[in-house]
Design a protein around this motif. Structure first.
Motif, PDB file in Angstrom:
ATOM      1  N   SER A  45       0.832  -1.211   0.000  1.00  9.19           N
ATOM      2  CA  SER A  45       0.000   0.000   0.000  1.00  9.19           C
ATOM      3  C   SER A  45       0.863   1.256   0.000  1.00  9.19           C
ATOM      4  O   SER A  45       0.550   2.216  -0.698  1.00  9.19           O
ATOM      5  CB  SER A  45      -0.990  -0.023   1.167  1.00  9.19           C
ATOM      6  OG  SER A  45      -0.340  -0.332   2.366  1.00  9.19           O
TER       7      SER A  45
ATOM      8  N   GLU B  85       0.581   3.946  -2.980  1.00  5.14           N
ATOM      9  CA  GLU B  85       0.174   5.316  -2.644  1.00  5.14           C
ATOM     10  C   GLU B  85       1.223   6.312  -3.101  1.00  5.14           C
ATOM     11  O   GLU B  85       0.907   7.365  -3.658  1.00  5.14           O
ATOM     12  CB  GLU B  85      -0.084   5.440  -1.141  1.00  5.14           C
ATOM     13  CG  GLU B  85      -1.515   5.046  -0.787  1.00  5.14           C
ATOM     14  CD  GLU B  85      -1.678   4.602   0.666  1.00  5.14           C
ATOM     15  OE1 GLU B  85      -0.932   5.099   1.533  1.00  5.14           O
ATOM     16  OE2 GLU B  85      -2.559   3.752   0.921  1.00  5.14           O
TER      17      GLU B  85
ATOM     18  N   ASN C  44      -7.374  -0.183   6.743  1.00  6.71           N
ATOM     19  CA  ASN C  44      -7.308   0.357   5.389  1.00  6.71           C
ATOM     20  C   ASN C  44      -8.422  -0.298   4.568  1.00  6.71           C
ATOM     21  O   ASN C  44      -8.383  -1.489   4.272  1.00  6.71           O
ATOM     22  CB  ASN C  44      -5.927   0.024   4.791  1.00  6.71           C
ATOM     23  CG  ASN C  44      -5.761   0.542   3.369  1.00  6.71           C
ATOM     24  OD1 ASN C  44      -6.717   0.977   2.728  1.00  6.71           O
ATOM     25  ND2 ASN C  44      -4.536   0.484   2.868  1.00  6.71           N
TER      26      ASN C  44
ATOM     27  N   ARG D 141      -9.130  -0.233   1.617  1.00 10.82           N
ATOM     28  CA  ARG D 141      -8.803  -0.754   0.283  1.00 10.82           C
ATOM     29  C   ARG D 141      -8.353  -2.214   0.345  1.00 10.82           C
ATOM     30  O   ARG D 141      -8.074  -2.819  -0.679  1.00 10.82           O
ATOM     31  CB  ARG D 141      -7.659   0.049  -0.335  1.00 10.82           C
ATOM     32  CG  ARG D 141      -8.007   1.486  -0.667  1.00 10.82           C
ATOM     33  CD  ARG D 141      -6.684   2.199  -0.831  1.00 10.82           C
ATOM     34  NE  ARG D 141      -6.810   3.608  -1.113  1.00 10.82           N
ATOM     35  CZ  ARG D 141      -6.654   4.123  -2.330  1.00 10.82           C
ATOM     36  NH1 ARG D 141      -6.409   3.349  -3.350  1.00 10.82           N
ATOM     37  NH2 ARG D 141      -6.735   5.414  -2.510  1.00 10.82           N
ATOM     38  N   ILE D 142      -8.222  -2.719   1.568  1.00  7.48           N
ATOM     39  CA  ILE D 142      -7.787  -4.105   1.713  1.00  7.48           C
ATOM     40  C   ILE D 142      -8.984  -4.983   2.073  1.00  7.48           C
ATOM     41  O   ILE D 142      -9.716  -4.701   3.015  1.00  7.48           O
ATOM     42  CB  ILE D 142      -6.691  -4.218   2.802  1.00  7.48           C
ATOM     43  CG1 ILE D 142      -5.514  -3.322   2.428  1.00  7.48           C
ATOM     44  CG2 ILE D 142      -6.250  -5.671   2.964  1.00  7.48           C
ATOM     45  CD1 ILE D 142      -4.413  -3.273   3.474  1.00  7.48           C
TER      46      ILE D 142
END
Ligand code: UDP
Ligand code: MG
Length: 319
Positions: free
Chosen positions: A25, A29, A59, A61-62
Motif C-alpha cells: 500500500s 500510494e 485500510n 482498500r484491503i
C-alpha cells in the motif's frame, strides 16, 4: 482513474500479512495508483485471517476472505479474481518473493496497452537442493507435456479485466492458472524479476505436493500421456512379432522347450505396460469424474466487512 487489484493467496502466512500489506500500500500510494488488495486465506490454521481482518479494518482498500478449508493456491487465485473489481489485476505471492517494484513495471506496461504481463523468473532464489531437484523435474515434465516453457514462468502476472473475465468464465474446475494465460492469448508482454528470499515462515510445498501438482496439471493440460499408452502398445506389438518369429523357428527346429526366461520377462514387461497404461487412463477418468461432479473450486467461510455481495458459502458455479 483506473483501479489496480492485487490478489494475494495466503496459506498459514500470519507473519507476512501485515508487512506485505504495508509494503504494497505504501508503494502504490507513493506512485498514486488507485488500488485494492485482496488476501485469500486458503483455509489457514494460524491467525492469517485475523491478520487480514486487522489490516482491512485499518485500510478499507484491503479486503479478504477465508476458505472453509485448504483448497490449494490455484483455488485461492480464482477466488481472488472473483472478488476483484479493478481494471487490471495482479496475482502475486503474499510472502514478497515476487518483488513489489515489478508490479509498477507491470502497471506501466498495462497502461501502454498490454493485456497480459507475464512475470518471468530470471533467477530462482536460494532454495534447498531437494527443492531444486524436484522443482527442476517438475518444470521439465510440465514444459514437455504442455509445450510451453514453464521453467521461468510463474503465477506472478498482470491480467487485464477482459482476460480476468475469460478466466472466470472457464467452465473447468481443474485449472492451471500459470498456463491458462498463455492459452488465452491476448497482447502479452513480459517482465523479468529475481525471486526474492522468503522473509517469514517457510515454503508450503513439499516434494510430494509438488509431484501431485505436476501430475494434476500435466493431465489437465495435455493428453500426451494417453497417446504414450498407444506408443507403448505399438512397441510391445513390434517386440512380440520378433519374438513370435523366433519362437516359431525354434519350434520347427525342435528346440522349443527352452525360453522360460523369455516367458517370465514377457509377462513382467507386458504386465508392467498394462498396469501403467491403466493407471494413466484411470487418472484421466478421475479427472473427468471430478469435472462431471461439478463441485466448486473453493468455499468461502468468512469475509472482511468491506466485501460486498453474497459470497459466503457460495461459489460461482457453471453458469
Ligand atoms: N499458498 C496457498 N495455498 C496453499 C499453498 C500455498 O495459498 O495450499 C500460497 C502461499 O501462502 C504463498 C504462495 O501460495 O503466498 C506461494 O507459496 P510458497 O511461498 O509456499 O511457495 P514457493 O514460493 O516456495 O514456491
Ligand atoms: Mg514463496
Amino acid at each position: 482513474m483506473s483501479l489496480l487489484s492485487i490478489v494475494l493467496p495466503a496459506y498459514n502466512e500470519e507473519q507476512n500479512i501485515a508487512n506485505t500489506a504495508k509494503v504494497l500500500s505504501e508503494m502504490l500510494e507513493e506512485n498514486q495508483i488507485d488500488y485494492e488488495l485482496i488476501f485469500i486465506s486458503d483455509g489457514s490454521k494460524d491467525g492469517t485471517f485475523e491478520e487480514i481482518k486487522k489490516v482491512s479494518a485499518a485500510n478499507s482498500r484491503i479486503k479478504g476472505a477465508q476458505f472453509s478449508r485448504n483448497f490449494g493456491k490455484e483455488a485461492g487465485i480464482f477466488a481472488g479474481l472473483e472478488l476483484t473489481t479493478g481494471d487490471a489485476v495482479v496475482v502475486m505471492d503474499c510472502d514478497l518473493q515476487h518483488p513489489p517494484q515489478v508490479v509498477l513495471q507491470m502497471w506501466e506496461l498495462w497502461q501502454e496497452g498490454a493485456e497480459v504481463v507475464e512475470g518471468i523468473k530470471s533467477k530462482r532464489g536460494k532454495e534447498s537442493l531437494g527443492y531444486k531437484l524436484s522443482a527442476g523435474l517438475f518444470y521439465k515434465i510440465m514444459s514437455a507435456l504442455i509445450k510451453m516453457d514453464m521453467n521461468s514462468s510463474s503465477d506472478f502476472k498482470l491480467l487485464d479485466r477482459k482476460v480476468v473475465n475469460v478466466m472466470l468464465n472457464l467452465p473447468e474446475r481443474n485449472t492451471f492458472f500459470r498456463a491458462l494465460s498463455f492459452w488465452a492469448g491476448f497482447e502479452t508482454r513480459t517482465v523479468e524479476y529475481e525471486v526474492q528470499e522468503r522473509q517469514f515462515g517457510e515454503s508450503k510445498w513439499s516434494l510430494f505436493s509438488l509431484m501431485k501438482y505436476a501430475v494434476a496439471n500435466a493431465t489437465s493440460f495435455s493428453t500426451l500421456p494417453l497417446q504414450m499408452v498407444t506408443l507403448m502398445g505399438v512397441i510391445a506389438i513390434l517386440f512380440s512379432i520378433v519374438l513370435a518369429v523366433q519362437t516359431l523357428v525354434r519350434y520347427l527346429m525342435g528346440t522349443s522347450v527352452e525360453g522360460f526366461t523369455t516367458v517370465i520377462l514377457l509377462i513382467l514387461i507386458i504386465g508392467g505396460f498394462i498396469m501403467l497404461s491403466l493407471g494413466i487412463i484411470g487418472h484421466y477418468i478421475a479427472r473427468i469424474y471430478e469435472e462431471v461432479k461439478g463441485r466448486p473450486k473453493y468455499i468461502i467461510s468468512k469475509v472482511t466487512d468491506n466485501v460486498t455481495g453474497n459470497v459466503l458459502g457460495e461459489w460461482k458455479s457453471n453458469k
